[in-house]
Design an enzyme around this catalytic site. Structure first.
Site, short mmCIF file in Angstrom:
data_model
loop_
_atom_site.label_atom_id
_atom_site.label_comp_id
_atom_site.label_asym_id
_atom_site.label_seq_id
_atom_site.Cartn_x
_atom_site.Cartn_y
_atom_site.Cartn_z
N HIS A 122 -6.99 13.83 40.51
CA HIS A 122 -8.51 14.22 39.75
C HIS A 122 -9.69 14.41 40.85
CE1 HIS A 122 -11.92 12.97 38.42
NE2 HIS A 122 -11.58 13.00 37.05
N LYS A 228 -11.42 2.02 31.99
CA LYS A 228 -9.90 2.83 31.71
C LYS A 228 -9.14 1.85 31.35
CE LYS A 228 -11.07 6.49 33.89
NZ LYS A 228 -11.25 8.46 33.38
C1 LIG Z 1 -6.59 9.76 38.13
C2 LIG Z 1 -7.91 9.27 37.86
N1 LIG Z 1 -9.22 9.35 39.28
C3 LIG Z 1 -10.36 8.94 38.94
C4 LIG Z 1 -10.84 9.27 37.91
C5 LIG Z 1 -12.44 8.92 38.49
O1 LIG Z 1 -13.07 7.85 37.73
P1 LIG Z 1 -14.16 7.40 37.40
O2 LIG Z 1 -14.50 8.29 36.52
O3 LIG Z 1 -14.49 6.42 36.30
O4 LIG Z 1 -14.66 7.59 38.60
C6 LIG Z 1 -10.35 9.40 36.91
C7 LIG Z 1 -10.75 9.73 35.86
O5 LIG Z 1 -10.50 10.05 35.00
C8 LIG Z 1 -8.44 9.79 36.76
O6 LIG Z 1 -8.13 10.06 35.79
#
Ligand SMILES: Cc1ncc(COP(=O)(O)O)c(C=O)c1O
Length: 407
Positions: A122, A228
């Site tokens: 991500h 999540k």
């Molecule tokens: C694999 C992964 N990492 C990090 C994130 C970032 O999460 P957040 O926006 O809650 O910080 C996400 C969000 O969809 C994700 O799917």
């Protein structure tokens, strides 16, 4: 394995699914973005503001004492939930993104250092490292390609390991394809090469979908967001092995993390408080306890088995449709997420039309643009991501409307 009756009961615990505004029609298949919230959480937040709203660590008042105790109760429960050794290994942040930034900002690097990430990451697990490279704190970022199964191969990781490798930061489950990465074997491969290489596991997509045991995985850091896993927004977790938290420098400075201050010398509190400057997200932390307890009762392994069955059902249905391009058909190593496209129809259009039928999916690049560039998929994908409340009936409706769009 969760049966139909149990799922029905679970659904009743999520008020948005029955909200009259949506004519009881909402089909929420965008759980990888954020999950819906159970009554336990909503009631717990309300109870907190009605009954003991106060700041923490103000030891001269009863409200604050209660709040402080409850914050630590959640910390302790998270420790249990992911099987950390100590509650002091659990740090509260804002989200996964902040947890990763805390590490990238606080870890010491030398100019020769290299780090490893993968194409499945991500943006939150790419940008902080790109910045380190840009400001010349590290020499190189090695990016592991994906294999035919939309997963990561151990031999590709091995090839990138060298004496300068300082850290590997890797996702547990792909937020685009739902592939579960072979983390235990990845860790073994890395630690066999050099025990000192740090391993940061991004658990944003695994925390609510498979059981997590940080000791068994033998990772150094594990990060996730409460939202999540049916919890509140604005709350993230950073787990770190005690020794690996000790090597991190202070991240933010302010109240709640300092013991004694004068203008020449400061004495800081111990970990975890040292990394929790300022007033935390008190209502979220306290109410998160009720969610974790609820999920523990349902059991994460049961959730995994149930979601996997639904996922296999969607794949089976999609594969029967002529124009569908399904990404990642690996039957074994996947969970709760899948991506596809329809030949000659733009993914954004599909999302838009489904939305009009009350079906919520995500379209586009899912904050993983380098992955789509690498695969040369220009329009991103349509992503379905499941939660514990999704059922076969919803999937049938989704397929029905999808066929309508195609035809
Ligand atoms: C694999 C992964 N990492 C990090 C994130 C970032 O999460 P957040 O926006 O809650 O910080 C996400 C969000 O969809 C994700 O799917």
């Amino acid at each position: 394995m969760l049966n139909k009756k149990e799922i029905k009961k679970i659904r009743l615990n999520f008020p948005i699914l029955y909200n009259k505004k949506f004519n009881n029609k909402i089909i929420y298949l965008d759980n990888a973005s954020t999950t819906q919230k159970p009554k336990n959480l909503i009631n717990s937040i309300k109870y907190y503001y009605y009954n003991y709203n106060s700041n923490i660590n103000r030891y001269n008042n009863n409200l604050s004492n209660k709040t402080t105790i409850l914050i630590n109760k959640t910390r302790n429960y998270i420790k249990k939930f992911i099987n950390a050794k100590s509650k002091n290994e659990i740090i509260f942040t804002k989200n996964t993104t902040e947890s990763i930034n805390l590490i990238s900002n606080s870890l010491k690097f030398t100019k020769n250092n290299e780090i490893i990430i993968t194409y499945l990451e991500h943006h939150s697990n790419i940008l902080p490292w790109l910045k380190l490279k840009k400001i010349k704190k590290i020499k190189k970022i090695n990016i592991i390609n994906i294999n035919k199964k939309y997963n990561i191969s151990l031999k590709d990781i091995s090839k990138k390991l060298n004496k300068n490798t300082r850290l590997i930061s890797i996702t547990h489950i792909s937020n685009v394809f739902g592939t579960i990465l072979p983390i235990k074997n990845i860790v073994k491969t890395i630690k066999r090469f050099n025990k000192q290489i740090l391993i940061l596991l991004d658990g944003a997509q695994s925390i609510g979908h498979i059981p997590i045991d940080v000791q068994e995985l033998n990772i150094d850091y594990f990060v996730f967001s409460a939202h999540k896993i049916y919890g509140p927004t604005g709350l993230g977790i950073l787990y770190g092995k005690k020794k690996k938290l000790k090597i991190l420098k202070k991240y933010q400075l302010g109240g709640n993390m300092v013991k004694d201050v004068n203008l020449k010398r400061r004495l800081y509190l111990k970990i975890p408080n040292k990394f929790e400057a300022g007033t935390p997200n008190i209502s979220s932390i306290i109410s998160f306890y009720s969610v974790l307890k609820y999920l523990n009762k349902i059991n994460l392994y049961n959730i995994y088995l149930y979601e996997k069955k639904i996922l296999d059902y969607i794949k089976y249905k999609l594969l029967k449709i002529n124009k569908i391009i399904l990404y990642g058909t690996d039957k074994i190593n996947n969970s709760s997420i899948l991506s596809f496209n329809i030949k000659n129809i733009n993914s954004f259009d599909v999302g838009y039309i489904l939305n009009n039928y009350g079906i919520y999916v995500r379209t586009g690049y899912h904050c993983a643009q380098p992955l789509f560039n690498k695969l040369n998929i220009k329009q991103g994908s349509i992503r379905i991501s499941l939660g514990i409340y999704n059922n076969y009936n919803e999937i049938d409706k989704f397929i029905y409307y999808l066929l309508k769009i195609i035809n």
